[in-house]
Design an enzyme around this catalytic site. Structure first.
Site, PDB file in Angstrom:
ATOM      1  N   SER A  43       0.783  -0.978   0.030  1.00  0.00           N
ATOM      2  CA  SER A  43       0.208   0.123  -0.202  1.00  0.00           C
ATOM      3  C   SER A  43       0.643   1.216  -0.089  1.00  0.00           C
ATOM      4  O   SER A  43       0.033   2.223  -0.257  1.00  0.00           O
ATOM      5  CB  SER A  43      -0.928   0.154   1.248  1.00  0.00           C
ATOM      6  OG  SER A  43      -0.234   0.116   2.570  1.00  0.00           O
ATOM      7  N   ASP A 335      -2.482   8.246   7.587  1.00  0.00           N
ATOM      8  CA  ASP A 335      -3.571   7.591   8.784  1.00  0.00           C
ATOM      9  C   ASP A 335      -2.516   7.259   9.766  1.00  0.00           C
ATOM     10  O   ASP A 335      -1.379   7.753   9.814  1.00  0.00           O
ATOM     11  CB  ASP A 335      -4.187   7.095   7.485  1.00  0.00           C
ATOM     12  CG  ASP A 335      -3.509   6.100   6.659  1.00  0.00           C
ATOM     13  OD1 ASP A 335      -2.292   5.821   6.893  1.00  0.00           O
ATOM     14  OD2 ASP A 335      -4.014   5.237   5.176  1.00  0.00           O
ATOM     15  N   HIS A 338       0.883   5.247   6.638  1.00  0.00           N
ATOM     16  CA  HIS A 338       0.813   5.548   6.100  1.00  0.00           C
ATOM     17  C   HIS A 338       1.378   6.920   5.543  1.00  0.00           C
ATOM     18  O   HIS A 338       0.813   7.900   6.553  1.00  0.00           O
ATOM     19  CB  HIS A 338       0.402   5.544   4.315  1.00  0.00           C
ATOM     20  CG  HIS A 338      -0.561   4.533   4.282  1.00  0.00           C
ATOM     21  ND1 HIS A 338      -1.765   3.773   4.991  1.00  0.00           N
ATOM     22  CD2 HIS A 338       0.182   2.771   3.569  1.00  0.00           C
ATOM     23  CE1 HIS A 338      -1.339   2.785   4.479  1.00  0.00           C
ATOM     24  NE2 HIS A 338      -0.635   2.209   3.767  1.00  0.00           N
TER      25      HIS A 338
END
Length: 369
Positions: A43, A335, A338
């Site tokens: 991600s 967040d 990340h």
């Protein structure tokens, strides 16, 4: 508009001259340093491959992408990812497309195979739903090579020469710890392996996967250390240590993997993979520096997500349509997991033009070799 015209001109040239690629290499747009850029990872660099997958690891909703021109594309941050920023430094006129929608001649410019929640091990990330593991990402690149072979009229030598000039990025391992080894309620790996044995098992699998990329034509390859994930907001919200705010048990486990990965790079460059040039990117040290010296980089908040719920905005990650922090330039983390766009850009610039976190050479040097 200028970038769009350059890209369309290059693609038109390729479409008109596709049959002659085995004799002539396409001319790069002005300023573009390498013909193509292929990306593998999780991600941290996924740019939309998970959008059509049944999974909790998705980011194709606001406020993700709030600062990105295309909006919520599936990037797990507020704007550009590390590889977006790196592609710009390398002179690419547009961002590298996700493999899920890259088609035809567009693949000559590269593709992004990364998938949120993915790991080196196939089962990693299953707790969140579907994903494309590293094994599957390598298989997808194999399919890409098959497609590219048609543009080179089956001339493997010309295709291999073309791919040898491209850059490859692989950032894997974070989820093998976050969403596997240190999740004993869902996975048995922590009882099946000691910390040292698990790192060794990961490195054996990763060595095989990177060697497969080499056999498919990769020669200029960047691999990243796992970052200091014991200090991300997700962990800070859960860990209650007496002498440290970070989960040093996780950080210590990661350092074993990172040490082995750097040795692997040395072995690859030392003749194990003839003609290969691997660069080790020390994302652990960079994340440690940004976290401990954030104010010197312009950050005010290094221990909370800009968007999230609960302690450190790290107990639940950013929810659909949630209102994020206003001054995102001052936050290290977007967040629970990340980094923000600003942090991604800082790291891209540092690894591109200096050797602060790049070994044995930086990315700019790798591109021109």
């Amino acid at each position: 508009m200028k970038h769009l015209v350059l890209t369309l001109t290059w693609m038109l040239w390729l479409s008109l001259c596709g049959r002659c690629l085995s004799q002539v290499q396409p001319r790069l747009p002005p300023g573009q340093q390498v013909p193509c850029f292929f990306i593998f990872g999780d991600s941290l660099v996924d740019n939309g491959n998970n959008n059509g997958i049944l999974t909790l690891a998705r980011a194709n909703y606001r406020p993700y992408g709030i600062d990105f021109p295309g909006g919520a594309t599936g990037r797990f941050t507020n704007g550009r990812t590390y590889v977006d920023a790196l592609a710009q430094l390398l002179g690419f006129p547009t961002y590298i497309p996700p493999y899920s929608r890259a088609r035809g001649l567009e693949l000559l410019r590269g593709a992004n195979y990364a998938s949120g929640a993915a790991g080196i091990r196939d089962e990693t990330g299953n707790n969140l739903g579907g994903h494309t593991s590293m094994n599957d990402q390598v298989a997808n690149f194999g399919n890409t090579v098959q497609q590219l072979r048609r543009f080179f009229r089956g001339d493997n030598d010309s295709l291999n020469s073309y791919l040898s000039k491209c850059l490859f990025f692989s950032g894997m391992g974070s989820n093998d710890y976050l969403n596997n080894y240190f999740m004993p309620d869902f996975y048995s790996t922590s009882s099946d392996f000691t910390v040292k044995a698990f790192a060794s098992a990961l490195l054996r699998d990763y060595s095989r996967q990177l060697s497969q990329l080499y056999s498919l034509g990769a020669r200029k390859v960047m691999v990243t250390a796992v970052g200091q994930i014991g200090c991300i907001p997700y962990q800070l919200a859960r860990f209650h240590g007496n002498s440290t705010k970070c989960n040093e048990k996780i950080n210590s486990a990661i350092l074993l993997f990172n040490s082995g990965l750097k040795k692997m790079v040395q072995n690859f460059n030392g003749g194990q993979l003839p003609g290969a040039k691997f660069v080790f990117l020390d994302f652990y040290q960079s994340s440690s520096d940004l976290s401990s010296n954030g104010t010197s980089f312009g950050f005010d908040v290094m221990d909370k997500g800009c968007c999230g719920v609960g302690k450190n905005n790290g107990q639940i990650t950013c929810l659909p349509l949630q209102q994020p922090c206003e001054n995102r330039q001052k936050y290290l983390f977007w967040d629970a997991f990340h980094p923000t766009e600003v942090a991604n850009i800082l790291l891209a610039k540092a690894t591109y033009s200096s050797q602060s976190y790049s070994y044995p050479i930086n990315i700019q040097q790798l591109a021109i070799q």
